[in-house]
Structure formats: C-alpha cells, structure tokens
Design an enzyme around this catalytic site. Structure first.
Site, PDB file in Angstrom:
ATOM      1  N   ARG A  17      -1.018   6.458 -14.064  1.00 24.33           N
ATOM      2  CA  ARG A  17      -1.166   6.796 -12.642  1.00 24.33           C
ATOM      3  C   ARG A  17      -0.585   8.184 -12.315  1.00 24.33           C
ATOM      4  O   ARG A  17       0.048   8.384 -11.287  1.00 24.33           O
ATOM      5  CB  ARG A  17      -0.519   5.718 -11.760  1.00 24.33           C
ATOM      6  N   CYS A 528      -3.120   1.935  -5.774  1.00 21.45           N
ATOM      7  CA  CYS A 528      -3.742   1.201  -6.869  1.00 21.45           C
ATOM      8  C   CYS A 528      -3.315  -0.262  -6.794  1.00 21.45           C
ATOM      9  O   CYS A 528      -2.250  -0.571  -6.283  1.00 21.45           O
ATOM     10  CB  CYS A 528      -3.282   1.763  -8.207  1.00 21.45           C
ATOM     11  N   TRP A 574      -9.806 -11.169  -5.331  1.00 24.54           N
ATOM     12  CA  TRP A 574      -8.822 -10.135  -5.635  1.00 24.54           C
ATOM     13  C   TRP A 574      -8.319 -10.195  -7.072  1.00 24.54           C
ATOM     14  O   TRP A 574      -7.281  -9.642  -7.411  1.00 24.54           O
ATOM     15  CB  TRP A 574      -7.665 -10.201  -4.617  1.00 24.54           C
ATOM     16  N   GLU A 618     -15.457 -10.294   2.882  1.00 26.37           N
ATOM     17  CA  GLU A 618     -15.655  -9.171   1.953  1.00 26.37           C
ATOM     18  C   GLU A 618     -16.361  -9.599   0.675  1.00 26.37           C
ATOM     19  O   GLU A 618     -16.856  -8.763  -0.067  1.00 26.37           O
ATOM     20  CB  GLU A 618     -14.352  -8.436   1.667  1.00 26.37           C
ATOM     21  N   HIS A 654      -6.500 -18.104   8.439  1.00 24.41           N
ATOM     22  CA  HIS A 654      -6.369 -16.794   9.081  1.00 24.41           C
ATOM     23  C   HIS A 654      -7.378 -15.815   8.486  1.00 24.41           C
ATOM     24  O   HIS A 654      -7.618 -15.807   7.289  1.00 24.41           O
ATOM     25  CB  HIS A 654      -4.951 -16.255   8.870  1.00 24.41           C
ATOM     26  N   HIS A 707      -0.651  -3.372  12.985  1.00 24.27           N
ATOM     27  CA  HIS A 707      -0.758  -2.224  12.079  1.00 24.27           C
ATOM     28  C   HIS A 707      -0.084  -0.981  12.634  1.00 24.27           C
ATOM     29  O   HIS A 707      -0.020   0.040  11.965  1.00 24.27           O
ATOM     30  CB  HIS A 707      -2.231  -1.955  11.757  1.00 24.27           C
TER      31      HIS A 707
END
Ligand SMILES: [Zn+2]
Length: 769
Positions: A17, A528, A574, A618, A654, A707
């Site tokens: 990275r 990442c 995920w 998604e 949620h 947020h």
C-alpha cells in the site's frame, strides 16, 4: 501461432500500500508534490516490470491513479466544477479536493467532494463527475500520454487505457441548477478525446484500450447506439490509432449486435461473467476485428481452471482462423484483486495458497494460456501444477462439510416463516417489551475512541492479556449502557467496542473463512479493505455474541438491550466468495449460522435482535432481468437467519439508505418487526416510497445525519419528526439517528441523542393531548 497476452489494468496501491502512504502523506503535508510524483513513477515502473517478468506481451498504462480513474478522466477533459477551479489553479490540490473535499481556513476554502458511487457491482467507489448546462471541455491533463511515454522509455510495449467518452458521460450527473443530461454534451466532449488520442498516436501508441463498461448495462438502444456510433466515427479520424472497445462486469447481451459493428479495431469480451455472449460474439464480430478474450477473473481470488479456459481460448482461436488476431486478457482490470500472494506465504497454509491467485499470479495465468496456444508442451509443467491445485480444491475435506449441506437441503417453508403474522407479533411485543410510544434507539455502534482502538491493538500485539482486554470492554460497555439509560433512550445497545468491522468480526468466528495478511483492495481514494475469503462450507462452531449481549443486558435491568448481528447478504457481499457453488448457497449457509446465533441470543434473554443488511441493495445485479432471482434468494436468506424466534422477540434490521423504490417489495418481504433506515438526506424519496408501496411494520427513519459532526437541534429534528407522522402511523414510528455512531466523538453523540430523546418525549406529550 502466438497470441498477445495482456491485462486490462493492475492494482495501483503497491505490494505494501505504498500509494496510500504517499497520497496521505501529501494530504498531511509530509510528502511534497514532487515526492508524490516520483514515488508514483517508481510504483508504475515496478508494476510494469512485474508484469513483463512473466512475459506479458503488452502492459496497460494510464490505469494508475492517485485517487480514482473516473476522476482522472473527468479532470483530463476539464470537467472541473467551478467551486474547485479556484483551488491551486485547478492543479493537483484541486484534483484531490474533487475526490475528498478541502477545508483550509487559512486560504478561505471549504469545498465538499464530488458525490461518490459504487463502481458497477464491485466494492470499488468512483467519484461522480458533474456536468453543467454551460459545460465546456478542454484537454486539462495529459497524464495518460505522459505515462505512455514513461513506459515506452523503459522499453515496454504499452497500451494506454482511457475511460471512453460515452461511459464518462453516462456515469456523470447533471450539476445542481442545470437540466441537460450529461450525454447531450457528447459532441462537445469528443474534440478533447480526438486531441488526446492524437497526442497518443504522435507519441507512438498503436492501440488504445477505450473502456466503455456501460455496455454491460441495460441501455436505451436508440439513445446509446447513436451515441456510440457518433463517438467512434469521430474518433476513427485519428490516424494511425487502433481502438480496443472494452466492456466488463457482465455480458454485452442485447448491446452486442450493434456494439460489434462499431468502427473500432478490436472488442474485449468479459468471458468470466459474460461467457454466455461467446457464440453470438464469434458470429457477430466482423473478422477484421481483434477479439480480446477476458478469461482470467479480475474480481476474485481463486486460481483459474486453466484447462477449462484453454479450451475456450482454443475454440475462439480456431473459429477466428483467418481473421484478425485473438488476444488473451483478464476479464476486467485486476484493480479488484489484491496485489500478490507472496506476502501470504507462511501466513496461509500451503493447501489454501495453492487455491488462490492474486493480481501477480493472474498475470502469470494469462501468460501460461498464451504460451499454451503457441506450444502446449512449453507450459506442460505449469498446466499440470494448475490442474493439481484445482483438483485439490475440488476434493479437500476442509471445503465440504456434509452436515452443513444436508441441513440446508432439508429446510422447509417453516424455516423461513415467523410463528405468527406481523400484527399478532406486534401486539405480543407491545405487551412484553412495554415500550413507550415513539420508542428511541440507536443503530448499534458507539464512538470507537482512540482508547478503544489502542486497547484492541495492544491485545492483538499481546501487550494486553485476553482477560485484561475483556475487562476493558466490560467497563466501556457498562459506561455506554448507563449513559444511554440516563439519557432516556428506550432500547439500548452495547456499543460494539469489540468489533472493527461488521463482517470481519463474524468471519473470525465462523468456520469456512480465512483472513489474508495483505489481501488489500482499493475501496475508494486511499482507502483499502481486506475482505475475508470464504473458501468452504460455513458453520458456527460456538456462539459469537451471546456473552457480550448477556453482560450488556445485565447492566440494564429495566430496558431491553439489542443483540447486534450482521446479515448473510452483507457478509457475503463484503467477502471474497467461493466460485464453486452459487452465491445463494453460500449465503444460505451463513444464514444458518446467524440463525443459530439469533436463537441463542433469545435463549440468553435478549428480547430485541437486530440483523443488519446494508448490502442488500448494493448486491443488485447489473441487469434488471436478473433482479428477481437475486431478490428472491436474498430475502430468503434474511428470513432464514431471523425467523427462528418466538413472537415476543422483536427483529430489527437496518439499511444505510432509504432509496428503496427498486426493492421495496423485497424490503417488505423481509418481515422484520422494525426497520431503521437512513433518511436524513432524502426525505421525499422515502416518504414517496412509503406512500406508493404501503408499509405496515414499524419503522425508524433516521432523524439526523451521523456523517457530520454537527449537532442537530431539537427544533429541526422535531420538524422532521412531525413530517414523518403524516406518513407513518404513530404506533409504528421510532426515533433514531440514521446510522451507527462509530466514527463520531462522544461529546456530539451525547448532545445529539439528548436532543433526539427530547423530541420523542415532546411528541408523546403532544400525541396524548
Ligand atoms: Zn447505516
């Protein structure tokens, strides 16, 4: 015969990275712009050298990016909204301001970033360019030309990669206050591409890979065919340059018939996800066009079955005998794969290592396929080793757990259904939970302070013993519960101080998962993620959250504490998922593990259990024709996970969004007792959906946006709450923030939630009056 081997793009971050460190150093002022440029140049050189070391015929250039390739394309075409142009003369600082916003009081600049959106159905996110009515275009950056020259100077055969004009506009949005659709600006944009491609030709480029991934979507053929014809007819005027029209992430499907005849010199096919296109493509793509066969999966981490892919490649090569050449490539850019397996040696066991292939290993797989076409014997040993690895994965006893498979196969309808219908359950839950009207709650996590992160890091390093760490967590949990109780919240949460991430925690406790050491993939900008790898049948060897939930409930004798779990679709979505069985089956296995946890929580006295599924939306497929099947199994697995409980137990879920229109029926079918959703940014959309589709169960539309660090006043939340009461019956309405509070600080959390409770208390009074 020899064929060209190449890839559509390579991960940018570096083996360790390095790019993340460079750009974050630049943002904090520790790395100069020159150092950033030089460090990046070195990374590109390293990546090309790595690709060439395996014998790749041609390397991609321009796939590198400081932040995001869509942002690069917009920036290069001068699509820079006015608010950024003042920054740094629209230079590098402006570029990053578009990516991540910029707040610099000393120079009086405070601009938010562009909107961020998921890149098709991957877990990568791109910046959405904004196109204004009076948009002008100009060649603002020659980054791709410079990188082409860089590669050429190092002696590589290189192919520039550019996001195509139609996709760039199709992925853009209309700027605020404007009304023209971005695609209407195509004629204005094309001269910039002509200029850019002219410079590439002058620099010596032979081929350009023009990425047009929108071709894998449902397109209005009348509009898009015309746009593509217009664009590629104009681009064909650049003399000496050949175009590889490149789409990925799925089949071209109904777009193939007209895309095949566009005035380009080659067409790339994603033959991993779009293999159904192959026969039609062989028929429809004119013989003077190159076919680039995307046979190595750029999106997953499994070793390819080279014999199988070689058979497909052989079929293409023989079908195209007297035609233009065939190339072999990755299905899409390798951006979505981790960099290399090398750091995993010694971390993962030998057997698992043999099943995996990251970007570096995928480059090798491609060169093996190309070599095998020329002379199979020359790579006989590599093919043999691959076959052995593939067989080992098929036969490993670590992968198949007959008990899990039998249990899943034996399920009947009752495993997907609550004991009673919602209205019956609601009455029972009212009697037992005794919650007030407009109950207040939070979504789950409380601030992960520096102290919490430090304790976890020390525990992982061994500086804190397990006992000391658990004690620390108990203290934090008790403080959190006690504060919520004092603040007057009705359904409490334990705060999730033990979790880093909502998937990793569960993956670490389940069988069938492995975690890599450096399997990082770019999520957005410098961020990442290191997704777990689901390699085998999933099962739950022991309870995962019951102790924590029991302890938390013991700190609150009078009020229910929610059990907090992540749902099967989100865990699947995920993670890197196995490719040897349908996703739905893997999700079903995860659902069984979660179901057991839900039942154990109930048995331990937990009366409210939340199963989060932020990823249901998604995970939607790219093509509408595939929606129904996906939504059917994703609803099924949620129900499998949550329906094992008595009527008294209240199931919450949620969603981090409220733009439900496309999936509202599916959301209703989840049959949860309460859903909490993000709403603070898009009231009208949600209320519209509730009205159109009707929603009978209980619901908590977020009263404020977590947020942002700003504290919402009682007045503004009260106004929002009053508006919601016009659409949602009082007895079904909850008061809560719109998401978890993990990233916030305690002071603003306390103030915001105190205000939120005040809003609910006042609303109860008003309702009683
Ligand atoms: Zn959320």
């Amino acid at each position: 015969m020899s064929i060209k081997s190449t890839i559509l793009g390579f991960p940018r971050m570096g083996s360790d990275r390095q790019l993340k460190k460079l750009v974050e150093g630049f943002w904090s002022g520790k790395v100069t712009e020159q150092e950033l440029a030089e460090g990046s140049k070195q990374l590109r050189a390293d990546h090309w050298a790595l690709q060439a070391s395996y014998g790749l015929t041609e390397v991609p250039v321009g796939d590198f990016s400081y932040y995001d390739h869509v942002l690069d394309a917009a920036f290069a075409a001068g699509i820079i909204p006015e608010r950024y142009q003042q920054v740094d003369n629209a230079g590098t600082q402006a570029y990053f301001a578009m990516g991540r916003g910029l707040q610099n009081k000393s120079i009086g600049i405070d601009v938010p970033s562009l909107e961020m959106k998921k890149w098709f159905d991957t877990n990568y996110h791109y910046m959405v360019p904004e196109v204004a009515d009076n948009q002008t275009f100009n060649l603002h950056s020659t980054k791709v030309v410079d990188e082409y020259k860089e590669a050429k100077a190092l002696g590589y055969a290189a192919r520039p990669v550019v996001l195509g004009p139609v996709s760039l506009l199709a992925l853009s949005k209309t700027a605020k206050g404007s009304s023209t659709k971005p695609l209407e600006h195509l004629a204005g944009l094309l001269p910039v591409y002509v200029e850019l491609f002219g410079q590439l030709a002058a620099a010596g480029a032979e081929w350009v890979q023009v990425d047009e991934p929108v071709l894998s979507l449902d397109l209005d053929a009348a509009v898009y065919q015309a746009a593509f014809v217009q664009a590629y007819t104009e681009l064909a005027q650049v003399s000496g340059l050949k175009y590889l029209l490149t789409s990925y992430f799925g089949r071209l499907g109904d777009n193939l018939s007209w895309a095949a005849t566009l005035p380009v010199h080659g067409i790339h096919l994603d033959l991993v996800r779009g293999s159904a296109d192959l026969d039609a493509a062989l028929e429809l793509i004119p013989t003077d066009k190159v076919i680039s066969a995307g046979l190595i999966n750029g999106r997953n981490i499994w070793k390819a079955n080279l014999d199988k892919q070689l058979a497909t490649l052989t079929k293409i090569v023989s079908a195209r005998q007297s035609a233009a050449p065939v190339w072999v490539s990755s299905s899409c850019s390798l951006l979505h794969s981790p960099h290399s397996l090398k750091p995993e040696v010694g971390h993962l066991d030998e057997e698992t290592l043999g099943w995996l292939s990251f970007a570096e290993e995928k480059v090798e797989e491609i060169t093996i396929l190309a070599a095998a076409i020329a002379d199979r014997e020359s790579v006989a040993e590599q093919l043999q080793r691959n076959a052995a690895n593939v067989l080992s994965r098929q036969q490993s006893e670590r992968i198949t757990r007959p008990a899990v498979q039998q249990r899943l196969a034996a399920l009947d309808e009752s495993s997907y259904t609550r004991q009673a219908a919602f209205n019956v359950r609601q009455a029972v839950q009212r009697d037992t939970l005794k919650l007030p009207l407009f109950p207040t709650t939070t979504i789950g996590s409380f601030p992960q302070t520096a102290e919490v992160r430090k304790a976890r890091a020390q525990f992982r390093k061994g500086a804190l013993s397990q006992e000391e760490y658990l004690q620390f967590l108990d203290v934090e949990t008790r403080k959190c519960i006690e504060w919520q109780d004092e603040a007057g919240l009705d359904v409490l949460v334990h705060g999730e101080f033990e979790r880093t991430d909502m998937v990793e925690f569960f993956g670490e406790h389940l069988e069938g998962f492995v975690f890599t050491k450096r399997g990082w993939v770019q999520s957005y900008g410098s961020r990442c993620v290191k997704p777990p790898v689901i390699f085998g049948d999933v099962s739950r060897p022991h309870a995962m959250t019951v102790d924590v939930a029991k302890f938390a409930q013991s700190c609150s004798p009078n009020k229910p504490v929610k059990g907090m779990l992540t749902g099967p679709v989100t865990i699947l979505q995920w993670s890197f998922v196995r490719d040897d069985q349908p996703r739905s089956q893997t999700a079903g296995q995860i659902a069984l593990a979660i179901r057991d946890e839900v039942v154990d929580l109930e048995a331990a006295g937990i009366r409210v259990i939340q199963v989060d599924e932020p990823a249901i939306r998604e995970g939607l497929p790219l093509r509408k024709a595939d929606y129904e099947a996906y939504l059917k199994w994703s609803v099924d697995v949620f129900r499998l996970a949550t329906t094992g409980v008595r009527n008294e137990t209240q199931i919450h879920t949620h969603f981090c969004y409220s733009d439900f229109n496309e999936i509202f029926t599916a959301i209703k079918s989840l049959d949860a007792d309460v859903i909490t959703i993000e709403n603070s940014k898009s009231d009208l959309k949600l209320l519209g959906a509730l009205e159109v589709h009707g929603y009978a169960a209980e619901i908590g539309p977020g009263l404020y946006d977590i947020h942002s660090p700003r504290v919402p006043s009682v007045e503004e939340m009260a106004a929002r709450f009053a508006a919601l009461q016009k659409y949602i019956p009082a007895e079904n309405l909850w008061a809560n923030p719109d998401c978890g509070l993990k990233t916030r600080g305690w002071p603003e959390v306390k103030e915001s939630l105190t205000n939120l409770v005040a809003v609910a208390v006042a609303a109860r009074k008003a309702h009683a009056a």
